[in-house]
Design a protein around this motif. Sequence first.
Motif, short mmCIF file in Angstrom:
data_model
loop_
_atom_site.label_atom_id
_atom_site.label_comp_id
_atom_site.label_asym_id
_atom_site.label_seq_id
_atom_site.Cartn_x
_atom_site.Cartn_y
_atom_site.Cartn_z
N PHE A 197 2.58 1.69 -3.51
CA PHE A 197 1.69 2.13 -4.58
C PHE A 197 1.17 3.54 -4.33
CE2 PHE A 197 -1.66 1.73 -7.77
CZ PHE A 197 -0.96 1.03 -8.75
N THR A 198 0.88 3.88 -3.07
CA THR A 198 0.44 5.25 -2.75
C THR A 198 1.55 6.25 -3.06
OG1 THR A 198 -1.02 4.42 -1.00
CG2 THR A 198 -0.44 6.75 -0.93
N THR A 199 2.78 5.90 -2.72
CA THR A 199 3.92 6.76 -3.01
C THR A 199 4.08 6.96 -4.52
OG1 THR A 199 5.07 5.97 -1.03
CG2 THR A 199 6.41 7.09 -2.68
N SER A 200 3.92 5.89 -5.28
CA SER A 200 4.05 5.98 -6.74
C SER A 200 3.00 6.92 -7.31
CB SER A 200 3.91 4.59 -7.36
OG SER A 200 4.88 3.71 -6.83
N TYR A 201 1.79 6.83 -6.79
CA TYR A 201 0.72 7.74 -7.22
C TYR A 201 1.07 9.18 -6.85
CZ TYR A 201 -3.81 10.11 -7.16
OH TYR A 201 -4.84 11.01 -7.35
N ILE A 220 0.83 -1.21 0.00
CA ILE A 220 0.00 0.00 0.00
C ILE A 220 0.87 1.25 0.00
CG2 ILE A 220 -1.71 1.32 1.32
CD1 ILE A 220 -2.67 -1.50 2.40
N VAL A 221 1.92 1.25 0.82
CA VAL A 221 2.85 2.38 0.87
C VAL A 221 3.51 2.60 -0.49
CG1 VAL A 221 5.03 3.21 1.84
CG2 VAL A 221 3.30 2.22 3.36
N ILE A 268 -2.87 4.10 6.41
CA ILE A 268 -1.58 3.97 5.71
C ILE A 268 -1.52 4.93 4.52
CG2 ILE A 268 -0.14 2.41 4.34
CD1 ILE A 268 -1.29 0.12 6.07
N VAL A 269 -2.62 5.01 3.77
CA VAL A 269 -2.67 5.90 2.60
C VAL A 269 -2.49 7.35 3.01
CG1 VAL A 269 -4.16 6.80 0.78
CG2 VAL A 269 -4.01 4.34 1.14
N SER A 270 -3.23 7.79 4.03
CA SER A 270 -3.14 9.20 4.44
C SER A 270 -1.75 9.52 4.98
CB SER A 270 -4.21 9.53 5.48
OG SER A 270 -4.03 8.78 6.66
N GLY A 271 -1.19 8.64 5.79
CA GLY A 271 0.16 8.87 6.33
C GLY A 271 1.20 8.94 5.24
N THR A 272 1.07 8.07 4.24
CA THR A 272 2.03 8.06 3.13
C THR A 272 1.94 9.34 2.31
OG1 THR A 272 1.89 5.64 3.01
CG2 THR A 272 2.82 6.79 1.10
N LEU A 273 0.71 9.78 2.02
CA LEU A 273 0.53 11.01 1.26
C LEU A 273 1.10 12.22 2.00
CD1 LEU A 273 -3.10 10.46 -0.11
CD2 LEU A 273 -0.99 10.45 -1.45
N GLN A 319 12.27 4.60 -6.72
CA GLN A 319 13.27 5.61 -6.38
C GLN A 319 12.56 6.77 -5.67
OE1 GLN A 319 15.21 6.50 -10.11
NE2 GLN A 319 16.53 4.70 -9.98
N PHE A 320 12.24 6.53 -4.40
CA PHE A 320 11.42 7.45 -3.64
C PHE A 320 12.26 8.38 -2.77
CE2 PHE A 320 8.30 3.66 -3.60
CZ PHE A 320 7.86 3.96 -4.88
N ASN A 321 11.83 9.63 -2.69
CA ASN A 321 12.49 10.62 -1.85
C ASN A 321 11.40 11.38 -1.11
OD1 ASN A 321 14.21 12.41 -0.67
ND2 ASN A 321 14.77 13.50 -2.55
N TYR A 322 11.18 11.01 0.15
CA TYR A 322 10.06 11.55 0.91
C TYR A 322 10.37 12.95 1.46
CZ TYR A 322 8.02 6.89 0.64
OH TYR A 322 7.50 5.71 0.19
N SER A 323 9.33 13.67 1.84
CA SER A 323 9.45 15.05 2.31
C SER A 323 10.10 15.13 3.69
CB SER A 323 8.07 15.70 2.37
OG SER A 323 7.48 15.74 1.08
N LYS A 324 10.87 16.18 3.89
CA LYS A 324 11.47 16.43 5.20
C LYS A 324 10.42 17.06 6.10
CE LYS A 324 16.15 16.75 3.39
NZ LYS A 324 17.38 17.56 3.23
N VAL A 325 10.72 17.18 7.37
CA VAL A 325 9.73 17.52 8.37
C VAL A 325 9.02 18.84 8.09
CG1 VAL A 325 11.39 18.63 9.95
CG2 VAL A 325 9.28 17.62 10.85
#
Length: 460
Positions: A30-34, A27-28, A64-69, A140-146
């Motif tokens: 696929f949500t990240t890819s979207y 779920i994480v 999980i979806v909301s936290g990932t977004l 190749q994911f790069n998530y947001s900083k705080v």
Amino acid sequence: MTLIKSISGIRGTIGGELGDSLTPLDIVIFTTSYAFFIKKQKLSSNTIIIGRDARKSGLMVSNIVSGTLIGCGFDVIDVGLSTTPTIEMAVIRENAAGGIIITASHNPIEWNALKLLNSLGEFLSENDGKKILSIAEGQQFNYSKVDSLGSYIFDDSHNLKHLDDILKLDLVNVNLIRKSKFKVVVDAVNSSGGFMVPLLLEKLGVKCIKLYCDPNGNFPHNPEPLAEHLHDISKLVCSEKADFGIVVDPDVDRLAIVCEDGSMFGEEYSLVSIADYVLSHEKGNTVSNLSSSRALKDVTAKYKGTYKPAAVGEVNVVEMMKKNDAIIGGEGNGGIIYPKLHYGRDALVGIALFLSQLAERNLTVKELKETLPAYFMSKNKLKLKPEIDIDKILLNLQMQFEKEYSITIIDGLKIDFKDGWVHLRKSNTEPIVRIYSEGVTKEKADIYSKMIINEIKSLL
């Protein structure tokens, strides 16, 4: 266990091994890819709408979806327990960048899924779906900083806003429905329709007898609204002497009607009858997919409109509706798309339009059915050996029949006869050919199916 990744989203059974079922990590990913796909669109909005049906895994998946977004830097508006069409309309109303609907639609209780929307509140195109699958493969994911994390808002007001928008439609005759004092039974398979449909009926002054309307996710029967699953509502409609019964699937985008004697109105005829009502008030065109009843084409011709077929799949129907300037359309599985509200299958607007038609014409549901063109369907599938070239078989059949009959090849092969048709489509996941046929009698539909099956076997 099962996990299916497709251009329309990801679906699978809950629990099990990574990559073999719908796990939290899947779920994480696929949500990240979207989310990364949406970022690449460089839209002005940074908001994603989410919502879910009532199945037991829904809250877990939603969290999980909301936290990932949020971790991807998006602001989330969570509609909560809702319907697919409501979430689609919320994307439009909030001018959002997109939306994720957490529902496995008519699949059994162990399933869940993510359905992905664009900024128009519509399902993604095939090309966009492929891009998301490609992103998921690369990871190749790069998530947001705080300091760049997104925000979260819970707002379930969109449920009532959806209903209010339906009541404002010109062809929803609220006063006449109230005067008619209808009594109906509702089977919402213990999902979101369990509160949304009764709320709509209350606003329309319709007496509602609830059957399986507790939105707890405990499906009391197979959730696909087919005749073989609807014995309980058939009995209750008769015993309560109700005017008719209403059946919706877990995410409320499909509508089935039960006649006053407990017989099925026919899921194909939900769209046909509502289209007949809409076209009687407004000149225009229609669209349905290739596997839907010819009755819609006949009704459209009666009102001097133009009917166009589309490939199977809501996104294809919507695309063709826009090209054909259609005022009503959908799919023969009970999916009604009414563009004056939004471009998405919506059982709730279907219910309101059906009630308006029934009140205006002052007919019973069975009498209404008798005013429509009569066709009968046969649905079959043929399993073949994996090494069989199904495309070659379809091409051979096309060459065989195109000299004498009308052929359509935008989605598999459809052969139109004078008094019926056959539509053949291959499965994308297994060596199966689905064979749908329709005729002026059930026997005729069966004859067409058997004829094509025999032709396929002769080519093996």
